[in-house]
Design an enzyme around this catalytic site. Structure first.
Site: not given
Ligand code: PXP
Length: 264
Positions: A19, A21-22, A30, A55, A57, A61-62, A82, A112-113, A163, A206, A228
């Site tokens: 993942n 996202d981050h 920035r 994801h 959103r 945000r990301h 996602e 977060t989710t 999941e 997660h 992620g």
């Molecule tokens: N799976 C799902 C469905 C999620 O929403 C997330 C977080 O966006 C993750 C996995 C990954 O979680 P993490 O970033 O904490 O590893």
């Protein structure tokens, strides 16, 4: 290893979805273009990721719409998109037709989710919501708490994949509440087997880390881990390539230790 695991074989090779996202979270801090999540996806592919998860959103945000557009154009591995179950996101998914769509709950104020989708309370609407996505060829996954009623509801609406939310297990581990952790892990194990008995494919994710991923990787029914935040954080210390390779190796080791050579 439990007798249950010893008696069983894994259902297939365990995939790692990375993942990204981050990476986008850091970029957006920035407002520029660096670090580019698409570049991170290329590194993840080369390091052995079996899929990329992103994801989009509602508040962007990301990950942004442009990131999804770029990812669908360049990825060689499947994209797991996602999204919340909203008409806007459905239209975006239908435009890009990603390999997989993971439906997640979304609250604007959450960091977060936070939990799984309450599919049992919204099964009629969700059944209609996923139908065009399934018809477009997307593999639908529902992000759920390890709860029998929610798993049954996901099955009822026709989702082929669930999941399992591993957050409660990971939180208990990180906070040193090891008895709670073991209860959560056992619950995840039972619910993986239950979901599989209904014919669902089981993924998990997660909060997973080098420490918490291995026990989940040893569940024979689990086919995919989505990870992620930890990998992107670990990339600061060791690099993304190294963090992903280490995660893949430990997943494979966990599979081998649980089920013998040849099982990964
Ligand atoms: N799976 C799902 C469905 C999620 O929403 C997330 C977080 O966006 C993750 C996995 C990954 O979680 P993490 O970033 O904490 O590893």
């Amino acid at each position: 290893m439990t007798d249950h695991e010893r008696a069983r074989r894994p259902l297939g090779r365990l995939r790692l979805g990375v993942n990204i996202d981050h990476v986008a979270t850091i970029r957006n801090a920035r407002g520029g273009a660096h670090p580019d999540p698409v570049h991170a996806a290329r590194i993840a592919e080369a390091a052995g990721a079996d899929g990329i998860t992103a994801h989009l959103r509602e508040d962007r945000r990301h990950i942004t719409d442009a990131d999804i557009e770029a990812l669908t154009g360049m990825l060689r591995v499947p994209l797991n998109f996602e999204m919340a179950a909203t008409p806007e996101m459905q239209a975006i998914a239908l435009k890009h037709r990603p390999h997989a769509v993971c439906i997640v709950p979304e609250k604007r104020e959450e960091r977060t989710t936070e939990g799984g989708l309450d599919v049992a309370a919204d099964d009629n609407r969700l059944a209609h919501f996923i139908t065009p996505l399934r018809e477009a060829g997307c593999r639908i996954s529902i992000f759920l708490a390890a709860d029998r009623r929610q798993i049954e509801a996901a099955h009822r609406i026709g989702a082929p994949v669930i999941e399992l939310h591993t957050g409660a297990y990971c939180d208990a581990h990180n906070e040193g509440r090891f008895a709670d952790r073991d209860v959560e892990l056992e619950h995840l194990r039972e619910m993986s087997a239950f979901a599989h008995s209904l014919g669902l494919e089981v993924h998990a994710g997660h909060g997973l880390t080098f420490e918490t991923a291995a026990p989940v990787a040893a569940f024979p029914e689990v086919m995919e881990l989505n990870i992620g935040h930890f990998l992107v954080g670990e990339a600061i210390f060791s690099g993304l390539d190294s963090a992903i390779r280490r995660m893949r190796e430990l997943m494979e080791r966990a599979r081998r230790e649980a089920f013998g050579e040849g099982a990964a």
